[in-house]
Design a protein around this motif. Sequence first.
Motif, PDB file in Angstrom:
ATOM      1  N   VAL A 572       1.944  -2.021 -18.842  1.00  0.00           N
ATOM      2  CA  VAL A 572       1.969  -2.435 -17.534  1.00  0.00           C
ATOM      3  C   VAL A 572       2.453  -3.870 -17.381  1.00  0.00           C
ATOM      4  O   VAL A 572       3.063  -4.522 -16.738  1.00  0.00           O
ATOM      5  CB  VAL A 572       0.573  -2.274 -16.863  1.00  0.00           C
ATOM      6  CG1 VAL A 572       0.425  -2.914 -15.412  1.00  0.00           C
ATOM      7  CG2 VAL A 572       0.195  -0.807 -16.948  1.00  0.00           C
ATOM      8  N   PHE A 577       3.953  -6.189 -14.041  1.00  0.00           N
ATOM      9  CA  PHE A 577       2.921  -6.379 -13.209  1.00  0.00           C
ATOM     10  C   PHE A 577       1.941  -7.349 -13.722  1.00  0.00           C
ATOM     11  O   PHE A 577       1.032  -7.557 -12.740  1.00  0.00           O
ATOM     12  CB  PHE A 577       2.644  -4.874 -12.989  1.00  0.00           C
ATOM     13  CG  PHE A 577       3.551  -3.819 -12.380  1.00  0.00           C
ATOM     14  CD1 PHE A 577       3.834  -3.942 -11.075  1.00  0.00           C
ATOM     15  CD2 PHE A 577       4.107  -3.033 -13.062  1.00  0.00           C
ATOM     16  CE1 PHE A 577       4.606  -3.129 -10.572  1.00  0.00           C
ATOM     17  CE2 PHE A 577       5.120  -2.151 -12.705  1.00  0.00           C
ATOM     18  CZ  PHE A 577       5.453  -2.097 -11.362  1.00  0.00           C
ATOM     19  N   ASP A 593      -3.922 -10.797 -11.341  1.00  0.00           N
ATOM     20  CA  ASP A 593      -2.716  -9.716 -11.480  1.00  0.00           C
ATOM     21  C   ASP A 593      -3.386  -8.418 -11.553  1.00  0.00           C
ATOM     22  O   ASP A 593      -2.767  -7.289 -11.195  1.00  0.00           O
ATOM     23  CB  ASP A 593      -1.953 -10.077 -12.521  1.00  0.00           C
ATOM     24  CG  ASP A 593      -0.902 -11.195 -12.212  1.00  0.00           C
ATOM     25  OD1 ASP A 593      -0.865 -11.779 -10.940  1.00  0.00           O
ATOM     26  OD2 ASP A 593      -0.488 -11.798 -13.277  1.00  0.00           O
ATOM     27  N   THR A 597      -2.596  -5.233  -8.782  1.00  0.00           N
ATOM     28  CA  THR A 597      -1.937  -3.908  -9.279  1.00  0.00           C
ATOM     29  C   THR A 597      -2.834  -2.723  -9.329  1.00  0.00           C
ATOM     30  O   THR A 597      -2.321  -1.884  -8.579  1.00  0.00           O
ATOM     31  CB  THR A 597      -1.771  -4.140 -10.953  1.00  0.00           C
ATOM     32  OG1 THR A 597      -0.740  -5.247 -11.277  1.00  0.00           O
ATOM     33  CG2 THR A 597      -0.972  -2.977 -11.414  1.00  0.00           C
ATOM     34  N   LYS A 600      -2.475  -2.143  -5.337  1.00  0.00           N
ATOM     35  CA  LYS A 600      -1.137  -1.543  -4.992  1.00  0.00           C
ATOM     36  C   LYS A 600      -0.652  -0.299  -5.650  1.00  0.00           C
ATOM     37  O   LYS A 600       0.151   0.398  -4.802  1.00  0.00           O
ATOM     38  CB  LYS A 600      -0.031  -2.761  -4.959  1.00  0.00           C
ATOM     39  CG  LYS A 600      -0.558  -3.779  -4.192  1.00  0.00           C
ATOM     40  CD  LYS A 600       0.547  -4.853  -4.387  1.00  0.00           C
ATOM     41  CE  LYS A 600       2.033  -4.445  -3.860  1.00  0.00           C
ATOM     42  NZ  LYS A 600       3.005  -5.538  -3.978  1.00  0.00           N
ATOM     43  N   TYR A 601      -1.016   0.028  -6.949  1.00  0.00           N
ATOM     44  CA  TYR A 601      -0.451   1.005  -7.337  1.00  0.00           C
ATOM     45  C   TYR A 601      -1.350   1.912  -8.298  1.00  0.00           C
ATOM     46  O   TYR A 601      -2.653   1.473  -8.200  1.00  0.00           O
ATOM     47  CB  TYR A 601       0.340   0.430  -8.603  1.00  0.00           C
ATOM     48  CG  TYR A 601       1.580  -0.572  -8.300  1.00  0.00           C
ATOM     49  CD1 TYR A 601       2.656  -0.318  -7.514  1.00  0.00           C
ATOM     50  CD2 TYR A 601       1.411  -2.013  -8.477  1.00  0.00           C
ATOM     51  CE1 TYR A 601       3.546  -1.140  -7.229  1.00  0.00           C
ATOM     52  CE2 TYR A 601       2.262  -3.036  -7.939  1.00  0.00           C
ATOM     53  CZ  TYR A 601       3.372  -2.336  -7.349  1.00  0.00           C
ATOM     54  OH  TYR A 601       4.254  -3.473  -6.827  1.00  0.00           O
ATOM     55  N   SER A 632       7.995   2.593 -11.155  1.00  0.00           N
ATOM     56  CA  SER A 632       8.472   2.094 -12.323  1.00  0.00           C
ATOM     57  C   SER A 632       8.169   3.245 -13.394  1.00  0.00           C
ATOM     58  O   SER A 632       7.351   3.946 -13.177  1.00  0.00           O
ATOM     59  CB  SER A 632       7.893   0.913 -12.823  1.00  0.00           C
ATOM     60  OG  SER A 632       8.236   0.594 -14.285  1.00  0.00           O
ATOM     61  N   ASP A 643       3.169   4.181  -6.084  1.00  0.00           N
ATOM     62  CA  ASP A 643       2.755   3.339  -4.787  1.00  0.00           C
ATOM     63  C   ASP A 643       1.515   4.044  -4.456  1.00  0.00           C
ATOM     64  O   ASP A 643       1.500   5.198  -4.062  1.00  0.00           O
ATOM     65  CB  ASP A 643       3.665   3.333  -3.846  1.00  0.00           C
ATOM     66  CG  ASP A 643       3.217   2.572  -2.671  1.00  0.00           C
ATOM     67  OD1 ASP A 643       2.999   1.020  -2.750  1.00  0.00           O
ATOM     68  OD2 ASP A 643       2.922   3.103  -1.698  1.00  0.00           O
TER      69      ASP A 643
END
Length: 781
Positions: A572, A577, A593, A597, A600-601, A632, A643
């Motif tokens: 990651v 990210f 971060d 992450t 959002k993911y 990704s 997502d």
Amino acid sequence: MSDLKIRPFAADMPEPIEGESLLGLFGRALERTAIDRLKRGLALAGVQPAGNPSGVSISEKQADALAVLFKVDREDIVRRLHPRGRFDHHSTETIDFFGTKLRTQYLETIFRRVSPRALALSPYHRAIWDLRPLCFDPTTRERLLVTCPVCGEKLRWWFVRGPTYCEVCVTDRGFPKTDLRDYPQPILEFGDEEAIDFVVGLVDPDSGKREAVRRLLPAALGNASNSDIFDAVISIASCLRPEISGKTVFVGRPLRAGHFDGFTSDLLEVAGRMIIGGRDGFAAGTAKLRAHMSERKKTHGLFAEVGPLAGTVNDRSLAPVIRAFLVEGLQKDLTDTSELGLVRKRLGTVKPKSHGPWLNIQEIHELFGVSKHALQRLVATGMVEARRADIELSPVLMNRDEIAPLAALYKDAMDENRAKAVLRVSIAELHELADRRLVERIEEPVKSMLDSKTVYRASSVNAIIMAIKERALPADPSRSIADHLWNAARRLCPPVPWPAIIELILSGNIRVELLRDDGNEWRKWVAPVDVEDFVTLVRLEQAKRPAVPSAWMTRSQAAEMLNIAESSVWKVARAGFLLSKRESRNTVYKRSDVATTARKYIFLPEMLERSPFNVAHEVGRWLRSVGIEPISEWSKSVFPIYDRASFERVLPSMPSALKEINLQGRTLKRVSTDVKRKAVDQIKTGLSPYFVSRRLGVSAKAVTKWVAHFDEYGDVQPAGKLEGHEDYIRSAIEANPSISVHAFWQAFKKDRVEVSYTIMSKFVADLGYQRDAAGRLVLKQ
């Protein structure tokens, strides 16, 4: 396969020749037939080895069939086989070479090695040519030919061209054209004919020659077998190889075919003389090793003088009588060379060790099982008494009684990296567990033995896992595996206080159920009995000991927040990210971060837990069918990142999980056309054949065939001519249960569909009907 099923060749078969190899005999015999491949000939006797045919891959059970096929005595086949076994004194795997046990790597089973001059004398393949350590023919002294001098290909046992020809070089009509006898090889010159004949005689297929060379053995080796002595010769010759002259430890023997390329005959000559030549013969070999003393600068004493030969006395794969012989030979050699004035280490021995309290590091290692590196670190601390000579590289002696308690503690020691891996916590959380007295630290000097900042007792670490299992109640079978502790902890505000949770579980304040008992992640083994109580208790603990979250997180903490494996966190970060940095030997990640992450993911582990799919490619395939592609990927279909909002949007429209479906038992083995069409439609929407097949109670292979038929013909294949007539057949049988199936079939094909009697009879059975005692067709209970 019995003898009656095997037809011998009609052609006259050649008689076996003394000393001929098994494949050489078969090759000469098949040369008189129309068969051009060795494997095809052996297959006629039911012999079909998985790899290359050889005396190792052919078993004694197959000898009867081969004897019938080639019209020879069974004993002529059996004595040329090389069955696997082990040394009497060691577990090393061996093969039986005409009564002599040899290591398996000594026998060449793939390539053919020949002597052109010997073939000119008598055209048959000698079995002794198959021994890799011997690079020459014992009779002609000619170097063996391994590759064809014309085409350059290695000689093999694939085709039947005869022992004197290359099997690759053939004419347009398929006849061999390169006669190996036309390409004689160099003759090897030996300075010690007696020694080289002794070595060859040890493994000669002729039992008389094997017994004759034993007259040259010294009295100390009178009880040693030819197998033991030949293995000693190869071991000594391995120490004499030029490429390892600078080695200071035992180097072992050649293992693969390429390793024998540098194994020249002069090495066997010297090694053979060291066995049969007494003091002078042994000294001649050690003199060759002492000539390279300048290359062994990192050691001293005996290992500096004779290099790897000094380690052979500790080679337990050598027979004890051989090791005792080598010890005695080296001791005498040391006495004879005492005028060299060298500082010598004590020579190893196969005799019982001293029972005194002062032992060297090797003896301590063997007695207590403690790593020698750990003992060296222990000596370096200066916290134990050690004795040594004045020179820097002299042996270190340690007191056995002083080391015994430390060794017991060392065996129960676990460094912090292993401890945190077992408990799945960070190093800081591990320290907190120690402060709560849940795990026990180990102090010096044992800590230095593991070369770790902090060391814990492994028994205390493992006791936590065992205690959690013991306190866990049996889980309700209907409870989802996704209810585990890890997911329950995601309802808490980070950072999750795992030390407090562990203590609450061990104290019984948090009750857990055991979902499963496999894997390394104990937090996914158990689930809280009451999730609300669990959250309440842990939040109270967080309020008592508020933790100030740092700006940086460990890899374990980041993995916990992202719900992925620790080994995937760096992927990651590599994808851009997460911001990371190094702190000493560990990598830490920026908390903001990680939180962004996670918000959002979404990653595959969480997707699989929340979706009905159990395999990664299934969920990815379905998402692509609804237009959702990964943000990704590490590589194609490897570690995709999606997502979260898109996944949450389509989650309600996913198919039901298998456990939520009530699978109806099928009364017919055949699957109806409607069901097949429905399955194909589901495949077209993105579901995998395996996913669909589990819900139909059929195999994935069957579903794949339905799809292939649909793609080719535009529709699925009908289940049969009788499809759709089930109700009519049932009602007809119930109206007249005494009717014979044959009579019903004749009436059915006149009124309904033309089908065979076999299909009708099987269809009635598939419907579940059978005859009762009165002869009536009734449904099976």
